[in-house]
Write a protein that holds these residues in place. Structure first.
Motif, mmCIF file in Angstrom:
data_model
loop_
_atom_site.group_PDB
_atom_site.id
_atom_site.type_symbol
_atom_site.label_atom_id
_atom_site.label_comp_id
_atom_site.label_asym_id
_atom_site.label_seq_id
_atom_site.Cartn_x
_atom_site.Cartn_y
_atom_site.Cartn_z
ATOM 1 N N ALA A 298 14.596 -9.672 -0.002
ATOM 2 C CA ALA A 298 14.013 -9.035 -1.182
ATOM 3 C C ALA A 298 12.716 -8.320 -0.835
ATOM 4 C CB ALA A 298 13.770 -10.085 -2.266
ATOM 5 N N VAL A 299 11.879 -8.958 -0.009
ATOM 6 C CA VAL A 299 10.615 -8.338 0.395
ATOM 7 C C VAL A 299 10.871 -7.094 1.231
ATOM 8 C CG1 VAL A 299 8.541 -8.663 1.796
ATOM 9 C CG2 VAL A 299 9.281 -10.469 0.236
ATOM 10 N N LEU A 300 11.825 -7.170 2.139
ATOM 11 C CA LEU A 300 12.160 -6.013 2.974
ATOM 12 C C LEU A 300 12.703 -4.867 2.131
ATOM 13 C CD1 LEU A 300 13.789 -7.753 6.063
ATOM 14 C CD2 LEU A 300 11.663 -6.437 6.047
ATOM 15 N N TRP B 145 4.216 5.042 12.061
ATOM 16 C CA TRP B 145 5.215 4.341 11.257
ATOM 17 C C TRP B 145 4.864 2.861 11.098
ATOM 18 C CZ3 TRP B 145 8.509 6.048 7.911
ATOM 19 C CH2 TRP B 145 9.043 7.326 8.028
ATOM 20 N N GLY B 146 4.272 2.263 12.119
ATOM 21 C CA GLY B 146 3.903 0.852 12.024
ATOM 22 C C GLY B 146 2.871 0.598 10.947
ATOM 23 N N VAL B 147 1.938 1.535 10.766
ATOM 24 C CA VAL B 147 0.904 1.390 9.742
ATOM 25 C C VAL B 147 1.523 1.447 8.352
ATOM 26 C CG1 VAL B 147 -1.221 2.374 8.805
ATOM 27 C CG2 VAL B 147 -0.804 2.420 11.274
ATOM 28 N N ALA B 148 2.352 2.462 8.116
ATOM 29 C CA ALA B 148 3.000 2.597 6.806
ATOM 30 C C ALA B 148 3.885 1.397 6.506
ATOM 31 C CB ALA B 148 3.808 3.895 6.753
ATOM 32 N N ALA B 149 4.632 0.932 7.502
ATOM 33 C CA ALA B 149 5.519 -0.210 7.300
ATOM 34 C C ALA B 149 4.718 -1.464 6.966
ATOM 35 C CB ALA B 149 6.375 -0.443 8.548
ATOM 36 N N ALA B 150 3.604 -1.681 7.660
ATOM 37 C CA ALA B 150 2.771 -2.858 7.397
ATOM 38 C C ALA B 150 2.214 -2.821 5.979
ATOM 39 C CB ALA B 150 1.645 -2.934 8.418
ATOM 40 N N ALA C 147 3.491 -1.286 3.315
ATOM 41 C CA ALA C 147 4.567 -1.508 2.355
ATOM 42 C C ALA C 147 5.017 -2.968 2.349
ATOM 43 C CB ALA C 147 5.747 -0.596 2.680
ATOM 44 N N LEU C 148 5.099 -3.577 3.524
ATOM 45 C CA LEU C 148 5.511 -4.986 3.601
ATOM 46 C C LEU C 148 4.486 -5.899 2.941
ATOM 47 C CD1 LEU C 148 6.990 -5.207 7.209
ATOM 48 C CD2 LEU C 148 8.200 -5.767 5.082
ATOM 49 N N ALA C 149 3.208 -5.664 3.205
ATOM 50 C CA ALA C 149 2.169 -6.498 2.598
ATOM 51 C C ALA C 149 2.209 -6.374 1.078
ATOM 52 C CB ALA C 149 0.795 -6.080 3.126
ATOM 53 N N ALA D 181 1.536 3.939 -0.540
ATOM 54 C CA ALA D 181 2.022 3.015 0.483
ATOM 55 C C ALA D 181 2.437 3.778 1.730
ATOM 56 C CB ALA D 181 3.198 2.201 -0.056
ATOM 57 N N SER D 182 2.904 5.021 1.558
ATOM 58 C CA SER D 182 3.359 5.853 2.670
ATOM 59 C C SER D 182 2.231 6.661 3.299
ATOM 60 C CB SER D 182 4.446 6.822 2.186
ATOM 61 O OG SER D 182 5.580 6.134 1.694
ATOM 62 N N LEU D 183 1.027 6.546 2.755
ATOM 63 C CA LEU D 183 -0.114 7.335 3.206
ATOM 64 C C LEU D 183 -0.991 6.515 4.148
ATOM 65 C CD1 LEU D 183 -1.909 9.949 2.837
ATOM 66 C CD2 LEU D 183 -3.001 8.720 0.932
ATOM 67 N N VAL D 184 -1.342 7.063 5.312
ATOM 68 C CA VAL D 184 -2.184 6.334 6.271
ATOM 69 C C VAL D 184 -3.651 6.510 5.866
ATOM 70 C CG1 VAL D 184 -0.645 6.247 8.239
ATOM 71 C CG2 VAL D 184 -1.920 8.335 7.835
ATOM 72 N N MET D 185 -4.008 5.789 4.815
ATOM 73 C CA MET D 185 -5.353 5.754 4.259
ATOM 74 C C MET D 185 -5.545 4.383 3.624
ATOM 75 S SD MET D 185 -7.371 8.527 4.377
ATOM 76 C CE MET D 185 -8.310 8.554 2.844
ATOM 77 N N PRO D 186 -6.798 3.934 3.470
ATOM 78 C CA PRO D 186 -7.035 2.626 2.845
ATOM 79 C C PRO D 186 -6.832 2.612 1.340
ATOM 80 C CG PRO D 186 -9.111 3.659 3.412
ATOM 81 C CD PRO D 186 -8.032 4.529 4.002
ATOM 82 N N ASP D 187 -6.402 3.732 0.754
ATOM 83 C CA ASP D 187 -6.248 3.813 -0.703
ATOM 84 C C ASP D 187 -5.356 2.709 -1.258
ATOM 85 O OD1 ASP D 187 -7.559 6.119 -0.024
ATOM 86 O OD2 ASP D 187 -6.411 7.417 -1.349
ATOM 87 N N ILE D 188 -4.246 2.430 -0.585
ATOM 88 C CA ILE D 188 -3.282 1.452 -1.096
ATOM 89 C C ILE D 188 -3.851 0.041 -1.089
ATOM 90 C CG2 ILE D 188 -2.199 0.927 1.131
ATOM 91 C CD1 ILE D 188 -0.460 1.369 -2.306
ATOM 92 N N LEU D 189 -4.943 -0.179 -0.361
ATOM 93 C CA LEU D 189 -5.501 -1.520 -0.264
ATOM 94 C C LEU D 189 -6.343 -1.902 -1.480
ATOM 95 C CD1 LEU D 189 -6.438 -1.606 3.533
ATOM 96 C CD2 LEU D 189 -4.334 -2.356 2.391
ATOM 97 N N ALA D 190 -6.669 -0.942 -2.347
ATOM 98 C CA ALA D 190 -7.384 -1.285 -3.583
ATOM 99 C C ALA D 190 -6.544 -2.206 -4.464
ATOM 100 C CB ALA D 190 -7.786 -0.018 -4.334
ATOM 101 N N PRO D 191 -5.275 -1.879 -4.768
ATOM 102 C CA PRO D 191 -4.451 -2.831 -5.526
ATOM 103 C C PRO D 191 -4.129 -4.095 -4.751
ATOM 104 C CG PRO D 191 -3.160 -0.905 -4.887
ATOM 105 C CD PRO D 191 -4.587 -0.573 -4.600
ATOM 106 N N VAL D 192 -4.119 -4.021 -3.424
ATOM 107 C CA VAL D 192 -3.900 -5.229 -2.622
ATOM 108 C C VAL D 192 -5.017 -6.245 -2.878
ATOM 109 C CG1 VAL D 192 -3.969 -6.109 -0.246
ATOM 110 C CG2 VAL D 192 -2.491 -4.185 -0.818
ATOM 111 N N VAL D 193 -6.242 -5.762 -3.067
ATOM 112 C CA VAL D 193 -7.358 -6.657 -3.397
ATOM 113 C C VAL D 193 -7.079 -7.397 -4.696
ATOM 114 C CG1 VAL D 193 -9.805 -6.749 -4.024
ATOM 115 C CG2 VAL D 193 -9.050 -5.239 -2.169
ATOM 116 N N VAL D 194 -6.599 -6.675 -5.701
ATOM 117 C CA VAL D 194 -6.304 -7.288 -6.998
ATOM 118 C C VAL D 194 -5.211 -8.344 -6.858
ATOM 119 C CG1 VAL D 194 -5.498 -6.844 -9.345
ATOM 120 C CG2 VAL D 194 -7.004 -5.197 -8.219
ATOM 121 N N LEU D 195 -4.129 -7.999 -6.188
ATOM 122 C CA LEU D 195 -3.007 -8.922 -6.031
ATOM 123 C C LEU D 195 -3.413 -10.154 -5.238
ATOM 124 C CD1 LEU D 195 -0.230 -6.293 -5.186
ATOM 125 C CD2 LEU D 195 -0.449 -7.566 -7.324
#
Length: 443
Positions: free
Chosen positions: A5-7, A63-68, A70-72, A110-124
């Protein structure tokens, strides 16, 4: 089933990168890539995201950055869903991820190599640390490590994390959960201060943050008025530009005619203006003391403007990527990877812009659904869902404060994290049934 499910959720979030045939990039991606190439701390960014990228690209591929990423994100949403619903549900998780992938900006970031996606990760992450009392020790350590890295990746995330800790104090009212949520924030602060000591010999959270604050305050007016009032008597180097202010914050910082970068005669400052940090701090402090009401009013107005702005906009415009970013990709990964990057849909201009009207309509619908789901008696009937909704809303508001009030309203700032409200609504509405949705007691 959990791993599958996570994958699956991660794969759904990566569809823009898959359609692009390469992870998406932004002009600022170059600074993070150069950090891993030369190990020079970017003056205008934190020292966290560059090494994080290296941990997953190993100078092989982005690709490893984007995959990491999305997986997180998929794993954290899986954990949140299990907590809110009272049980793990692969089908419900797949449905939530499909909604996010199809109708929000989540997959684009999630597909962008920037720290932007990590803002909601902080909340979660901080929500889980404060509310998932049954999590195993190893799971908590993993969530804590992800959360600490996410907080350290961008200065605005410090304010988001602080808001999450404060909200956890209100919702849990016990020391242990709040302490768990606060530990990643403390770890991030220690890292950032240590990194600035090593790079700039200054024990501060941001070695040059005063330049950003000055850019915002002069654009809003108070700092520009302070310069006019006290120049040339104060002897500030920026006094020579007092007559041309205010200007937009972006022009003040980044244009070729920037007062930070060039003197009155157009000569480039030898240190790119970083030596002006000290006087920038003085001007900011004086502007706040002299015009506190005006500064506060501007901050509130910019927060409201930011809260109302969410859109991908020109985030994926390839015009700024040609040359600089492509060359750095080649320097880090080699000519073959540079060719793959240049052959991507984004670089060829064939990536269709994300449909911002759809994303905004989805966000509006999510706000209504959250009100219906947890508004009436939600804290009693569905405490975990109500807490998650509160964290999602507080995280979105904190993002607006930290970016709009302190930097300036941009559509990208809102788009990178507002989708978490949709995640909260979808998670609550995919609960098995009202009595089963984490309502076995206070979270």
């Amino acid at each position: 089933m959990a791993a599958a499910a996570v994958l699956l959720g991660a794969a759904l979030l990566l569809w823009p990168a898959l359609a692009n045939h390469y992870p998406l990039a932004f002009i600022d991606s170059v600074a993070y890539l150069l950090h891993t190439l030369h190990w020079r701390h970017p003056w205008d960014k934190t020292a966290a995201y560059g090494p994080l990228m290296l941990a997953f690209h190993w100078r092989i591929s982005l690709w490893g950055v984007a995959a990491a990423q999305a997986l997180a994100l998929s794993w954290l949403l899986w954990r949140v869903g299990a907590l809110v619903r009272g049980r793990a549900d692969p089908l419900a998780h797949a449905l939530v991820m499909a909604v996010l992938a199809a109708a929000t900006t989540a997959p684009w970031f999630a597909s962008l190599v920037m720290p932007d996606i990590l803002a909601p990760v902080v909340v979660l992450g901080l929500f889980l640390l404060a509310h998932d009392d049954a999590a195993a020790r190893g799971t908590r350590i993993a969530i804590g490590a992800i959360s600490a890295a996410a907080i350290a990746a961008h200065l605005s995330h410090l304010g988001i994390a602080l808001a999450m800790v404060a909200l956890s104090l209100l919702t849990r009212r016990r020391a242990a959960p709040v302490r768990r949520a606060a530990m990643p924030l403390l770890a991030a602060v220690v890292f950032l201060v240590g990194a600035n000591v090593v790079a700039f010999a200054r024990p501060v959270l941001s070695a040059h943050g005063a330049l950003f604050l000055l850019a915002r305050l002069q654009a809003d007016g108070p700092a520009a008025e302070t310069l006019r009032r006290h120049c040339p008597a104060r002897g500030w180097a920026l006094c020579e530009h007092a007559g041309s202010l205010p200007m937009t914050a972006d022009r003040f910082l980044w244009s070729e005619a920037s007062p930070i970068l060039r003197d009155r005669d157009g000569r480039r400052r030898p240190d790119n203006g970083l030596s002006l940090t000290g006087e920038a701090g003085e001007i900011v402090a004086m502007a706040i003391m002299e015009s506190p009401a005006e500064v506060l009013a501007a901050m509130v107005l910019n927060t409201v403007r930011q809260a109302l702005r969410t859109g991908v906009g020109d985030t994926f415009d390839p015009s700024a990527l040609r040359g600089g970013v492509a060359e750095v990709v080649g320097a880090v990964f080699g000519p073959e990877e540079q060719s793959r990057f240049e052959a991507s849909g984004q670089m060829r201009g064939t990536v269709v812009a994300a449909p911002d009207p759809l994303h905004r309509a989805t966000l509006a619908a999510a706000l209504i659904l959250l009100g219906l789901r947890v508004g009436r008696g939600g804290w009693r009937r569905d405490p975990a869902g109500a807490s998650f909704a509160a964290h999602a809303l507080a995280g979105t508001l904190a993002t607006a404060v930290m970016t709009g009030a302190l930097s300036g309203p941009h559509y990208r700032y809102g788009a990178r994290s507002a989708w978490i409200v949709v995640a909260a609504a979808a998670t609550c509405w995919t609960a098995v049934r009202a009595g089963d949705a984490g309502a076995r007691g206070r979270p």
